[in-house]
Design a protein around this motif. Structure first.
Motif, PDB file in Angstrom:
ATOM      1  N   GLN A 125       1.003  -1.197  -0.227  1.00 35.25           N
ATOM      2  CA  GLN A 125      -0.106  -0.219   0.035  1.00 35.25           C
ATOM      3  C   GLN A 125       1.054   1.589  -0.129  1.00 35.25           C
ATOM      4  O   GLN A 125       2.009   1.471  -0.301  1.00 35.25           O
ATOM      5  CB  GLN A 125      -1.015  -0.191   1.124  1.00 35.25           C
ATOM      6  CG  GLN A 125      -1.685  -1.259   0.996  1.00 35.25           C
ATOM      7  CD  GLN A 125      -2.891  -1.050   2.664  1.00 35.25           C
ATOM      8  OE1 GLN A 125      -2.430  -0.040   3.402  1.00 35.25           O
ATOM      9  NE2 GLN A 125      -3.717  -1.812   2.557  1.00 35.25           N
ATOM     10  N   ALA A 126       0.124   2.130  -0.063  1.00 37.17           N
ATOM     11  CA  ALA A 126       0.993   4.028  -0.361  1.00 37.17           C
ATOM     12  C   ALA A 126       1.625   3.687   1.078  1.00 37.17           C
ATOM     13  O   ALA A 126       0.596   3.707   2.081  1.00 37.17           O
ATOM     14  CB  ALA A 126       0.074   4.894  -1.080  1.00 37.17           C
ATOM     15  N   GLY A 127       3.391   4.302   1.055  1.00 44.82           N
ATOM     16  CA  GLY A 127       3.490   4.968   2.288  1.00 44.82           C
ATOM     17  C   GLY A 127       4.687   3.214   3.289  1.00 44.82           C
ATOM     18  O   GLY A 127       4.748   3.543   4.415  1.00 44.82           O
ATOM     19  N   GLN A 128       3.890   2.433   2.395  1.00 41.19           N
ATOM     20  CA  GLN A 128       4.097   0.485   3.978  1.00 41.19           C
ATOM     21  C   GLN A 128       5.982   1.661   3.100  1.00 41.19           C
ATOM     22  O   GLN A 128       6.351   1.397   2.372  1.00 41.19           O
ATOM     23  CB  GLN A 128       3.646   0.208   2.418  1.00 41.19           C
ATOM     24  CG  GLN A 128       4.052  -1.823   3.413  1.00 41.19           C
ATOM     25  CD  GLN A 128       3.323  -2.389   3.040  1.00 41.19           C
ATOM     26  OE1 GLN A 128       2.127  -2.901   2.240  1.00 41.19           O
ATOM     27  NE2 GLN A 128       3.605  -3.868   2.764  1.00 41.19           N
ATOM     28  N   LEU A 129       6.747   0.817   4.233  1.00 37.04           N
ATOM     29  CA  LEU A 129       7.953   0.551   4.432  1.00 37.04           C
ATOM     30  C   LEU A 129       8.432  -0.965   3.921  1.00 37.04           C
ATOM     31  O   LEU A 129       7.475  -2.053   3.666  1.00 37.04           O
ATOM     32  CB  LEU A 129       8.549   0.854   5.769  1.00 37.04           C
ATOM     33  CG  LEU A 129       9.605   0.553   5.884  1.00 37.04           C
ATOM     34  CD1 LEU A 129      10.532   1.310   5.545  1.00 37.04           C
ATOM     35  CD2 LEU A 129       9.672   0.550   7.277  1.00 37.04           C
ATOM     36  N   LEU A 130       9.377  -0.615   3.175  1.00 38.38           N
ATOM     37  CA  LEU A 130       9.851  -1.601   1.996  1.00 38.38           C
ATOM     38  C   LEU A 130      11.244  -1.937   2.352  1.00 38.38           C
ATOM     39  O   LEU A 130      11.510  -3.004   2.737  1.00 38.38           O
ATOM     40  CB  LEU A 130       9.596  -1.322   0.634  1.00 38.38           C
ATOM     41  CG  LEU A 130       8.405  -1.285  -0.008  1.00 38.38           C
ATOM     42  CD1 LEU A 130       8.522  -0.471  -1.519  1.00 38.38           C
ATOM     43  CD2 LEU A 130       7.633  -1.580   0.200  1.00 38.38           C
ATOM     44  N   ALA A 131      11.816  -0.926   2.895  1.00 44.76           N
ATOM     45  CA  ALA A 131      13.404  -1.115   3.055  1.00 44.76           C
ATOM     46  C   ALA A 131      14.147  -0.206   3.989  1.00 44.76           C
ATOM     47  O   ALA A 131      13.315   1.298   4.168  1.00 44.76           O
ATOM     48  CB  ALA A 131      14.521  -1.403   2.300  1.00 44.76           C
ATOM     49  N   THR A 132      15.285  -0.308   5.085  1.00 42.91           N
ATOM     50  CA  THR A 132      16.111   0.323   5.136  1.00 42.91           C
ATOM     51  C   THR A 132      17.045   0.618   4.835  1.00 42.91           C
ATOM     52  O   THR A 132      17.300  -0.691   4.923  1.00 42.91           O
ATOM     53  CB  THR A 132      15.333   0.879   7.028  1.00 42.91           C
ATOM     54  OG1 THR A 132      15.880  -0.120   7.741  1.00 42.91           O
ATOM     55  CG2 THR A 132      13.805   1.222   7.946  1.00 42.91           C
ATOM     56  N   LEU A 133      18.198   1.719   5.380  1.00 44.49           N
ATOM     57  CA  LEU A 133      19.333   2.117   4.814  1.00 44.49           C
ATOM     58  C   LEU A 133      20.067   1.765   6.242  1.00 44.49           C
ATOM     59  O   LEU A 133      19.137   2.975   7.181  1.00 44.49           O
ATOM     60  CB  LEU A 133      20.088   3.054   4.274  1.00 44.49           C
ATOM     61  CG  LEU A 133      19.312   2.785   2.762  1.00 44.49           C
ATOM     62  CD1 LEU A 133      19.907   3.781   1.512  1.00 44.49           C
ATOM     63  CD2 LEU A 133      19.178   1.255   1.793  1.00 44.49           C
ATOM     64  N   ASP A 134      21.188   1.304   6.336  1.00 45.32           N
ATOM     65  CA  ASP A 134      21.960   1.541   8.125  1.00 45.32           C
ATOM     66  C   ASP A 134      22.578   3.179   8.020  1.00 45.32           C
ATOM     67  O   ASP A 134      22.831   3.947   6.479  1.00 45.32           O
ATOM     68  CB  ASP A 134      23.078   1.372   7.431  1.00 45.32           C
ATOM     69  CG  ASP A 134      24.075   0.808   8.881  1.00 45.32           C
ATOM     70  OD1 ASP A 134      23.229   1.793   9.978  1.00 45.32           O
ATOM     71  OD2 ASP A 134      25.067   0.675   8.675  1.00 45.32           O
ATOM     72  N   THR A 135      21.661   3.535   8.401  1.00 42.14           N
ATOM     73  CA  THR A 135      22.416   5.069   9.386  1.00 42.14           C
ATOM     74  C   THR A 135      23.194   4.791   9.934  1.00 42.14           C
ATOM     75  O   THR A 135      23.293   6.883  10.318  1.00 42.14           O
ATOM     76  CB  THR A 135      20.865   5.939   9.400  1.00 42.14           C
ATOM     77  OG1 THR A 135      20.334   5.182  10.633  1.00 42.14           O
ATOM     78  CG2 THR A 135      19.845   5.747   8.683  1.00 42.14           C
ATOM     79  N   ARG A 136      23.953   4.465  10.752  1.00 41.03           N
ATOM     80  CA  ARG A 136      24.787   4.691  11.988  1.00 41.03           C
ATOM     81  C   ARG A 136      26.360   5.806  11.813  1.00 41.03           C
ATOM     82  O   ARG A 136      26.265   6.610  11.815  1.00 41.03           O
ATOM     83  CB  ARG A 136      25.560   3.252  12.263  1.00 41.03           C
ATOM     84  CG  ARG A 136      24.803   2.895  12.933  1.00 41.03           C
ATOM     85  CD  ARG A 136      25.159   1.171  13.482  1.00 41.03           C
ATOM     86  NE  ARG A 136      25.537   0.822  12.357  1.00 41.03           N
ATOM     87  CZ  ARG A 136      25.950  -0.708  12.208  1.00 41.03           C
ATOM     88  NH1 ARG A 136      26.090  -1.173  13.765  1.00 41.03           N
ATOM     89  NH2 ARG A 136      26.120  -1.353  11.166  1.00 41.03           N
TER      90      ARG A 136
END
Length: 641
Positions: free
Chosen positions: A434-445
């Motif tokens: 659905q629109a806005g659903q989280l698909l992936a996150t990148l490492d932010t450290r």
């Protein structure tokens, strides 16, 4: 031979004496005293048995079975009396023996394994001979059964004076009148060359006809001929395409068809096809090597025919010296085989593969229309001529074949916003999102560290600018202010990258590319594709068509599309546009892409990227042109100048 004339216990009679004894019984009446005991004594030696009983069945009486006579070895004081084991065997075997002529079953007598063979006698009343065969004769059971059946008609022959006499119940033969049994077994006698062999051969033919399988019938036939003619080996082969193929060898249930000996037997049988009568060694060149290989000097072969028709089978006899059957016996064998051939041919035809039976039936039907010679070449010529006429004047709907794939314009590629590593992956290809659903996150450290460094630098340079302003050092203030702005710009870039650390779906749709297991923990660079999300709407077909068929397609052509995942459903489509640039597909040559709209709504399970086959209507064309136009086009390219 009367009871008083029976030979004493001086050993088994020779074959000639046994034949003469059985012939003498044929001239006597079965009501004569001692007849059945003498007959049982003959069966005892003929079948290499331990004991023989002859009994008559009287259903409804007690006892049901009454002994007519018997024979046994020297240790049996009352061979004519039925013991409990013999009585039980007669009860169990009588029905089958009355139906088939004989019945056999294994029994245990005095702790040893035996076989009880019941044979129906060809005389008035329900008379059966029960023969107890020792276990050591197991390999010769078929031959012994045949011997017992061959003499089952001895009691049926009545002299004229006996036929006129009134029927009298035969009295039981006392034990003292029973002939003495002989402990030594003898080999079945061969048929005398001077006498007619036809009665015994007809009995053998009757036994062969009772078999339901051609292989079993052939084995019974060769074993019976070997026993009747005194041959060491008898072979039978069927004729196919002017060659004989071996079908059965006496005393062998199985044999290897590709051995040298079988090849010599078939060559000898082939030799007999060229002669009207029997051929013998050493005159026939093909029989001499076989006789040498078998170490049997007398080998003869003859073809089996029905009247004037071509030979259907061939028989070979391999005998010891002086044991070869005479021409009179072979003529009787030929007559018997002419009677058996229709039955054997019917069994062989019934057991053939249904495709071969259909071919032969079609050949016979077509032979009535086209003649018996060269049926299938004639059929092929007629079929080719009719098809040539049809191809010259008829027309078919011509269709251009190609491949197709479902596609949609509502797709979005989700890429990495900066260099880094995928920290989490929440979707895979095929997932609905659905629109806005989280698909992936990148490492932010690392970005968080850069953010802290940039914020610290901006604060430090701001403090230096304030200090310089207070001191009136306007040049130093300008430098510090510029550095502060530079740090703030770097901080803004870092925060912008941090805002792209989360990859979210831009709209409701389906993930068509991207796998959780491949992305999790994987290093990525800025702009690398992580996911492709597509809306399942506005689906159309992208078809690939060979360059050679492009001129044949009319504008707004129609056709059908079949998915690989659902080949039973034909999806109608209509070509809307052609991409005018050819694409090269390796050795397949140039192809053009067509865009076609489906003429029915898309199913819920359809996804962009699904492939299948496309057929596009190109109008009616002549059948001959459809079959030859590609070859003609190639020849034009090769031969142009």
């Amino acid at each position: 031979m009367g009871a008083a004339d029976a030979p004493q216990a001086l050993g088994a009679p020779d074959a000639l004496s046994l034949v003469r004894a059985l012939q003498a019984l044929r001239r006597r009446s079965s009501v004569d005293p001692g007849f059945w005991s003498e007959y049982a004594a003959g069966l005892l030696h003929l079948c290499r048995a331990r004991r023989v009983w002859v009994a008559e069945q009287h259903p409804g009486l007690d006892p049901e079975w009454r002994s007519l006579g018997g024979a046994g070895d020297a240790t049996d004081p009352s061979p004519h009396l039925l013991d409990s084991a013999a009585y039980a065997s007669l009860q169990a075997l009588a029905a089958r023996a009355a139906d088939k002529g004989f019945a056999l079953m294994p029994v245990t007598v005095e702790g040893a394994g035996q076989f009880h063979l019941a044979v129906r006698q060809a005389c008035e009343g329900a008379v059966f001979a029960l023969i107890e065969i020792p276990q050591r004769e197991r390999a010769s059971l078929n031959e012994l059964i045949l011997r017992a059946q061959l003499v089952a008609d001895v009691p049926a022959v009545q002299p004229p004076e006996a036929a006129a006499a009134p029927a009298v119940a035969p009295p039981e033969t006392p034990a003292a009148a029973a002939p003495t049994a002989y402990p030594v077994s003898v080999v079945a006698p061969s048929l005398p060359a001077a006498s007619s062999a036809m009665p015994a051969l007809l009995a053998l033919a009757a036994q062969v006809q009772r078999e339901s399988r051609s292989g079993a019938a052939a084995l019974v036939l060769v074993n019976g001929l070997a026993a009747l003619c005194g041959a060491a080996h008898v072979a039978l082969g069927w004729v196919a395409h002017d060659r004989v193929h071996l079908a059965a060898i006496s005393h062998l249930d199985r044999f290897e068809a590709d051995t040298d000996l079988v090849a010599r037997v078939e060559a000898a049988l082939d030799e007999s096809l060229a002669h009207d009568g029997p051929v013998r060694s050493p005159e026939a060149p093909a029989l001499a090597p076989l006789a040498e290989a078998l170490r049997l000097p007398d080998v003869c072969a003859m073809a089996a025919r029905r009247g004037e028709e071509p030979a259907e089978a061939a028989v070979l006899f391999a005998c010891a010296e002086g044991r070869a059957p005479g021409d009179a016996v072979l003529q009787d064998v030929q007559a018997m085989l002419s009677l058996l051939l229709p039955r054997l041919a019917e069994m062989r035809l019934r057991e053939r593969w249904w495709g071969l039976r259909l071919r032969d039936g079609a050949s016979a039907w077509l032979a009535g229309w086209l003649g018996p010679r060269h049926v299938w070449p004639k059929v092929a010529a007629v079929a080719v001529g009719l098809f040539a006429l049809y191809a010259a004047f008829a027309s078919w709907d011509y269709r251009v074949h190609g491949t197709g794939q479902l596609a949609t314009d509502s797709t979005r590629v989700m890429a990495a916003g900066y260099d880094g590593r995928v920290d989490t992956a929440e979707a895979s290809a095929g997932d609905r999102v659905q629109a806005g659903q989280l698909l992936a996150t990148l490492d932010t450290r690392e970005l968080r560290q850069q953010e802290n460094d940039a914020a610290a630098e901006a604060g430090r340079f701001g403090a230096e600018a304030d200090k310089a302003r207070a001191a009136g050092a306007w040049a130093e203030m300008e430098v510090a202010t510029a550095r502060q702005r530079q740090a703030q710009a770097r901080l803004a870039r870092v925060r912008e990258a941090l805002s792209q650390a989360e990859v979210r779906a831009p709209f409701d749709g389906v993930v068509v590319e991207g796998e959780r297991k491949d992305l999790l923990g994987a290093p990525v660079k800025k702009g690398d594709k992580l996911f492709r999300v597509a809306r399942v709407e506005g689906l159309y077909v992208v078809a690939t068509v060979p360059e050679s068929d492009m001129p044949l397609l009319p504008a707004q052509a129609k056709g059908e599309f079949v998915l690989v995942s659902d080949p039973d459903r034909r999806i109608p489509l209509k070509v809307t546009s052609v991409i005018p640039v050819a694409q090269t597909r390796g050795q397949e040559g140039n192809h053009f892409l067509l865009r076609a709209e489906m003429q029915q709504p898309a199913a819920d399970w359809w996804r962009p990227g699904m492939s299948g086959a496309v057929r596009i209507d190109a109008g009616e064309r002549n059948v001959a042109w459809i079959l030859t136009h590609r070859l003609v086009d190639k020849l034009r390219l090769w031969l142009w100048w």
